[in-house]
Design an enzyme around this catalytic site. Structure first.
Site, PDB file in Angstrom:
ATOM      1  N   ASP A 168       0.835  -1.205   0.000  1.00 57.29           N
ATOM      2  CA  ASP A 168       0.000   0.000   0.000  1.00 57.29           C
ATOM      3  C   ASP A 168       0.865   1.249   0.000  1.00 57.29           C
ATOM      4  OD1 ASP A 168      -2.024  -1.713   0.177  1.00 57.29           O
ATOM      5  OD2 ASP A 168      -2.577  -1.234   2.251  1.00 57.29           O
TER       6      ASP A 168
ATOM      7  N   ASP B  72       0.687   4.200  -2.583  1.00 56.55           N
ATOM      8  CA  ASP B  72       0.435   5.589  -2.188  1.00 56.55           C
ATOM      9  C   ASP B  72       1.496   6.534  -2.728  1.00 56.55           C
ATOM     10  OD1 ASP B  72      -1.829   4.987  -0.895  1.00 56.55           O
ATOM     11  OD2 ASP B  72      -1.025   5.170   1.137  1.00 56.55           O
TER      12      ASP B  72
ATOM     13  N   SER C 115     -13.115  10.102   1.127  1.00 50.99           N
ATOM     14  CA  SER C 115     -11.886   9.432   1.514  1.00 50.99           C
ATOM     15  C   SER C 115     -10.983  10.488   2.154  1.00 50.99           C
ATOM     16  CB  SER C 115     -11.288   8.869   0.243  1.00 50.99           C
ATOM     17  OG  SER C 115     -10.125   8.203   0.538  1.00 50.99           O
TER      18      SER C 115
ATOM     19  N   GLU D 155      -7.176  10.439  16.101  1.00 47.39           N
ATOM     20  CA  GLU D 155      -7.667   9.067  16.302  1.00 47.39           C
ATOM     21  C   GLU D 155      -6.772   8.081  15.572  1.00 47.39           C
ATOM     22  OE1 GLU D 155     -11.561   9.188  14.584  1.00 47.39           O
ATOM     23  OE2 GLU D 155     -12.242  10.756  15.946  1.00 47.39           O
TER      24      GLU D 155
ATOM     25  N   LYS E 155      -6.009   5.384  12.771  1.00 52.23           N
ATOM     26  CA  LYS E 155      -6.546   5.091  11.448  1.00 52.23           C
ATOM     27  C   LYS E 155      -6.617   3.575  11.319  1.00 52.23           C
ATOM     28  CE  LYS E 155      -5.809   6.054   6.537  1.00 52.23           C
ATOM     29  NZ  LYS E 155      -6.961   5.315   6.160  1.00 52.23           N
TER      30      LYS E 155
ATOM     31  N   ASP F 139      -7.132  -0.027   9.982  1.00 51.08           N
ATOM     32  CA  ASP F 139      -6.904  -0.546   8.635  1.00 51.08           C
ATOM     33  C   ASP F 139      -7.898  -1.664   8.340  1.00 51.08           C
ATOM     34  OD1 ASP F 139      -5.789  -0.667   6.200  1.00 51.08           O
ATOM     35  OD2 ASP F 139      -3.915  -1.607   6.829  1.00 51.08           O
TER      36      ASP F 139
ATOM     37  N   ARG G  76     -18.536   1.567   1.278  1.00 52.60           N
ATOM     38  CA  ARG G  76     -18.387   2.889   0.676  1.00 52.60           C
ATOM     39  C   ARG G  76     -18.769   2.889  -0.805  1.00 52.60           C
ATOM     40  NH1 ARG G  76     -13.195   5.698   1.920  1.00 52.60           N
ATOM     41  NH2 ARG G  76     -12.196   4.421   0.353  1.00 52.60           N
TER      42      ARG G  76
ATOM     43  N   GLU H  95     -15.455   1.495  10.888  1.00 53.19           N
ATOM     44  CA  GLU H  95     -14.557   0.584  10.193  1.00 53.19           C
ATOM     45  C   GLU H  95     -14.809  -0.839  10.671  1.00 53.19           C
ATOM     46  OE1 GLU H  95     -12.656   2.344   8.192  1.00 53.19           O
ATOM     47  OE2 GLU H  95     -10.926   1.113   7.631  1.00 53.19           O
TER      48      GLU H  95
ATOM     49  N   TYR I 138     -16.463   5.928  14.262  1.00 57.46           N
ATOM     50  CA  TYR I 138     -15.679   7.150  14.450  1.00 57.46           C
ATOM     51  C   TYR I 138     -16.263   8.373  13.754  1.00 57.46           C
ATOM     52  CZ  TYR I 138     -13.939   5.093  10.089  1.00 57.46           C
ATOM     53  OH  TYR I 138     -13.865   4.508   8.858  1.00 57.46           O
TER      54      TYR I 138
ATOM     55  N   LYS J 206       0.047   8.876   7.664  1.00 58.22           N
ATOM     56  CA  LYS J 206       0.280   7.437   7.526  1.00 58.22           C
ATOM     57  C   LYS J 206       1.693   7.038   7.932  1.00 58.22           C
ATOM     58  CE  LYS J 206      -1.955   5.560   3.847  1.00 58.22           C
ATOM     59  NZ  LYS J 206      -2.740   4.464   3.374  1.00 58.22           N
TER      60      LYS J 206
ATOM     61  N   CYS K 122       6.350 -35.002  -3.390  1.00 57.68           N
ATOM     62  CA  CYS K 122       6.379 -34.528  -2.005  1.00 57.68           C
ATOM     63  C   CYS K 122       7.818 -34.584  -1.489  1.00 57.68           C
ATOM     64  CB  CYS K 122       5.476 -35.400  -1.146  1.00 57.68           C
ATOM     65  SG  CYS K 122       5.687 -35.088   0.605  1.00 57.68           S
TER      66      CYS K 122
ATOM     67  N   CYS L 159       7.807 -37.558   1.388  1.00 59.44           N
ATOM     68  CA  CYS L 159       7.577 -38.993   1.146  1.00 59.44           C
ATOM     69  C   CYS L 159       7.738 -39.366  -0.323  1.00 59.44           C
ATOM     70  CB  CYS L 159       6.209 -39.406   1.655  1.00 59.44           C
ATOM     71  SG  CYS L 159       4.865 -38.747   0.641  1.00 59.44           S
TER      72      CYS L 159
ATOM     73  N   CYS M 210       0.277 -33.244  -1.228  1.00 61.67           N
ATOM     74  CA  CYS M 210       0.810 -34.593  -1.202  1.00 61.67           C
ATOM     75  C   CYS M 210      -0.404 -35.470  -0.890  1.00 61.67           C
ATOM     76  CB  CYS M 210       1.860 -34.708  -0.102  1.00 61.67           C
ATOM     77  SG  CYS M 210       2.178 -36.414   0.350  1.00 61.67           S
TER      78      CYS M 210
ATOM     79  N   CYS N  98       2.073 -39.984   4.675  1.00 63.43           N
ATOM     80  CA  CYS N  98       3.279 -39.163   4.571  1.00 63.43           C
ATOM     81  C   CYS N  98       3.732 -38.744   5.976  1.00 63.43           C
ATOM     82  CB  CYS N  98       2.967 -37.930   3.727  1.00 63.43           C
ATOM     83  SG  CYS N  98       4.237 -36.673   3.782  1.00 63.43           S
TER      84      CYS N  98
HETATM   85  S1  IVH Z   1     -12.804   9.551   9.138  1.00 61.09           S
HETATM   86  C1  IVH Z   1     -13.958  11.656   4.912  1.00 61.09           C
HETATM   87  N1  IVH Z   1     -11.600   8.204  11.000  1.00 61.09           N
HETATM   88  O1  IVH Z   1      -9.642   5.582   6.431  1.00 61.09           O
HETATM   89  C2  IVH Z   1     -13.573  10.331   5.426  1.00 61.09           C
HETATM   90  N2  IVH Z   1     -11.571   7.311   8.798  1.00 61.09           N
HETATM   91  O2  IVH Z   1      -8.344   6.725   4.087  1.00 61.09           O
HETATM   92  C3  IVH Z   1     -13.738  10.352   6.898  1.00 61.09           C
HETATM   93  N3  IVH Z   1     -10.439   5.163   8.608  1.00 61.09           N
HETATM   94  O3  IVH Z   1     -12.470   5.732   4.388  1.00 61.09           O
HETATM   95  C4  IVH Z   1     -13.134   9.174   7.483  1.00 61.09           C
HETATM   96  N4  IVH Z   1      -9.901   4.966  10.735  1.00 61.09           N
HETATM   97  O4  IVH Z   1     -12.230   3.747   6.018  1.00 61.09           O
HETATM   98  C5  IVH Z   1     -11.914   8.259   9.697  1.00 61.09           C
HETATM   99  N5  IVH Z   1     -10.605   7.126  12.790  1.00 61.09           N
HETATM  100  C6  IVH Z   1     -10.910   7.161  11.492  1.00 61.09           C
HETATM  101  C7  IVH Z   1     -10.554   6.137  10.595  1.00 61.09           C
HETATM  102  C8  IVH Z   1     -10.892   6.258   9.238  1.00 61.09           C
HETATM  103  C9  IVH Z   1      -9.860   4.389   9.546  1.00 61.09           C
HETATM  104  C10 IVH Z   1     -10.510   4.791   7.175  1.00 61.09           C
HETATM  105  C11 IVH Z   1     -11.878   4.980   6.575  1.00 61.09           C
HETATM  106  C12 IVH Z   1     -11.667   5.982   5.473  1.00 61.09           C
HETATM  107  C13 IVH Z   1     -10.221   5.778   5.170  1.00 61.09           C
HETATM  108  C14 IVH Z   1      -9.640   6.985   4.478  1.00 61.09           C
END
Ligand code: IVH
Length: 666
Positions: free
Chosen positions: A34, A38, A83, A114, A116, A118, A137, A174, A226, A315, A409, A412, A427, A432
């Protein structure tokens, strides 16, 4: 990575990323990490900002996530789901704060930081406090309706508690998997010959999109909330939203994972703390989200394209290391699946020295074109075992050749087979040595019969010396036989025999686990034990009956039925019972008994019960019976002619119960 300079380079990068989107979204098999993705997106964005006239409509910067999934209907979001823009450095965060300050013109701005998470974004719509639907979404406007699946997540309230919630609104959160559930799923998939998930996020996304909610229920998904649809909040601040959600019964982040910050240093202190704690978290995060705390300013802040200005993601760069593949070995699993493993030149990564990386299967090796002798980048994902992210082709030896799974294998020497619809090769020889070894060590493992002192190394010797060739042989082992094992002396022999003996009185669910039925993990084994109550009833159950059990879908029911119909399986179960394995009959547990959660040791002869009866009585009351006295023992029940356990109990000051006291307690 270098800046894009020419239009040609720009187009090349667009094509490259479209190809990666295809790997990621359509095939669910990302080729680059990722982070690398990015970085490339950033280069595109940067170029498009400098040359807006060059921007092509199909540029990956213009797309928001997934396309609709077949099998799900679509639902519209009340408020679009956006996003976040990503940042990777303090400098960029500083730039963001300046932009916010400029728009809000000298107003004092606070930020709510907060984790993030995953996982997979979800929007839950509640109407009059009742869960109306749950949407992914999708394209931001419309998403897949995954309500039936989301309802299987235990922490999702179907009705809100408390009061003062809006009449009709959307909760944003999430859906994620803990690392341990993710590893369990992958382990099971590897054993089944299915492709493993690259990371917990893919596994969560894949689980949410399963068509059978019964299968989803087995995946142990979690939710954390969140956010709320823009303009729908009854409270003014983001930080208040967390406590409000909690009052409504919605799952929220741990308070130590939410932090108010006034300025850049405070924001960075939080991100640094979280980055340090990250390794120890039970789930994966990929950064921190920094949100303007005052929700009433969000509208004014507006958005650029599909990302709002009220928040930004900071990130974390994944920890990676470069090393060389010394060789590729092949492991044989308990159902015969062959797994290639890269043996690496040891290298230090994220707190430990790494010498191996799983390569999953032939397809993965081919896709990434991984060869012996290659210099590779490895990364620690959600897997305990790290994975190879990419090969440094510039350093490849000209003589190197593509790697292929052996045709036989490695243990065996039986010709391997490739079943239709599976990525794995297996196998096919049930005798075995490798398979037998794994089956037996799985039986003895923590998840199953939990036979202490019987780890892989011991099992390997037992099988190699011909002392154990099937699981029931474990219960025939003698002191003399065990003395043949390397390093086994009086004490270790005694310990092993004791724990083998103790495992005879196991909960039924553990015995079911130990059999190694395809698709049956802890939860399914427990459901089967609760329903069948004893092993003979289980053996008599039909496929439809199995399917009717909560949490057991068509595929699993079929697999259980087929497995238990096999003559050799039935014979082996009979042998286990003949050799004294006496799985606990599942009775209704007696709630709240003083023995509940206590560890009890029996010594001497009891006059009113047989030993087995006493064990059953303790277990029915939620207690555990152990074979030896330790500091963890709660009670030692002493009958006539007690043995050394009595002395040990006195020595360790463990509470001693006479038979009379024990009876009273029962
Ligand atoms: S707020 C406008 N808060 O991150 C979007 N997103 O890269 C507001 N995510 O789509 C999202 N933890 O799936 C928000 N504490 C958090 C989050 C969070 C994970 C994810 C979420 C979002 C993506 C954006």
């Amino acid at each position: 990575m270098n800046r894009i300079k020419t239009y040609q380079e720009y187009l090349k990068c667009v094509e490259e990323l479209i190809e990666h989107d295809r790997h990621y979204y359509d095939e669910a098999k990302p080729v680059i990490s990722d982070y690398q993705y990015d970085q490339k997106i950033r280069l595109l964005n940067e170029y498009e900002e400098r040359h807006p006239e060059d921007r092509v409509a199909h540029s990956p910067t213009q797309r928001v996530a997934e396309s609709p999934t077949e099998g799900f209907s679509q639902g519209a979001h009340m408020v679009p789901m956006m996003s976040l823009a990503n940042t990777y450095s303090e400098k960029e965060v500083e730039g963001y704060l300046k932009r916010v300050d400029k728009i809000l013109e000298g107003k004092k701005v606070r930020f709510c930081c907060e984790l993030k998470m995953d996982g997979m974004a979800i929007s839950l719509r509640y109407k009059k406090g009742k869960l109306f639907h749950a949407l992914t979404r999708g394209n931001g406007q419309k998403g897949d309706d995954v309500t039936a699946n989301v309802k299987t997540i235990r922490s999702v309230p179907l009705a809100l508690s408390g009061s003062h919630y809006p009449d009709d609104f959307e909760v944003r959160g999430e859906v994620y998997l803990t690392l341990s559930s993710f590893r369990e799923i992958n382990k099971e998939r590897e054993e089944e010959g299915l492709e493993t998930f690259a990371n917990p996020r893919n596994a969560a996304a894949g689980s949410l999109k399963l068509l059978d909610p019964k299968e989803v229920a087995k995946r142990k998904l979690h939710l954390v909330c969140y956010g709320i649809g823009e303009g729908q909040s009854p409270v003014r601040y983001q930080h208040e939203l967390h406590s409000t959600f909690r009052k409504w019964g919605l799952p929220v982040a741990h308070p130590s994972h939410v932090c108010l910050a006034d300025d850049l240093p405070e924001i960075m202190a939080f991100t640094h703390r979280i980055e340090k704690e990250r390794e120890a978290l039970p789930f994966e995060i990929d950064g921190v989200v920094i949100k303007v705390d005052d929700l009433s300013t969000h509208e004014l802040l507006g958005s650029t394209g599909k990302v709002p200005r009220f928040a930004i993601a900071y990130k974390f760069a994944p920890e990676q290391a470069r090393t060389k593949i010394l060789s590729i070995t092949v492991q044989v699993g308990r159902s015969g699946v062959l797994t290639p493993v890269a043996e690496l030149e040891p290298v230090f990564l994220a707190g430990s020295t790494i010498a191996r990386a799983t390569l999953h299967n032939q397809e993965e090796v081919t896709r990434k074109d991984i060869r012996i002798g290659d210099l590779v980048v490895i990364e620690k994902g959600g897997d305990v075992i790290p994975k190879v992210v990419e090969v440094d082709l510039s350093k490849r030896d000209k003589e190197s050749a593509p790697w292929h799974m052996p045709k036989r294998c490695p243990i065996c020497n039986t010709a391997v087979v490739h079943r239709e619809g599976e990525v794995a090769v297996r196998c096919p020889n049930p005798d075995c040595f490798g398979q037998r070894m794994r089956r037996i060590s799985y039986f003895a493992s923590k998840h199953a019969m939990d036979i202490e002192h019987m780890g892989e190394k011991v099992v390997e010797q037992l099988v190699a010396k011909g002392l154990v060739s099937r699981i029931s042989d474990i219960y025939l082992l003698t002191e003399k036989e065990l003395s043949q094992l390397e390093g086994f002396k009086e004490k270790s022999i005694e310990n092993l025999l004791k724990s083998i003996d103790a495992s005879r009185y196991c909960p039924l669910s553990r015995l079911i686990m130990g059999l190694g039925i395809p698709y049956v993990g802890t939860e399914t084994a427990e459901a089967l034990a609760r329903e069948a109550r004893d092993i003979n009833t289980l053996l008599q159950m039909g496929e439809a009956e199995l399917n009717a059990i909560e949490g057991i879908g068509d595929k699993t029911a079929h697999a259980i039925f087929t497995f238990l119909q096999k003559k050799e399986v039935r014979q082996e179960i009979q042998r286990l019972l003949d050799h004294g394995v006496k799985p606990e009959k599942m009775k209704k547990k007696i709630e709240g008994h003083p023995l509940s959660g206590k560890t009890v040791v029996l010594t001497g002869t009891l006059t009113c019960f047989t030993r087995d009866e006493a064990i059953d009585l303790i277990k029915e009351r939620g207690g555990k019976v152990s074979g030896s006295v330790s500091k963890k023992t709660d009670y030692v029940v002493v009958g006539e002619d007690p043995g050394s356990k009595y002395e040990k109990a006195k020595e360790l000051h463990v509470e001693i119960l006479s038979e009379k006291q024990f009876k009273e307690m029962l």
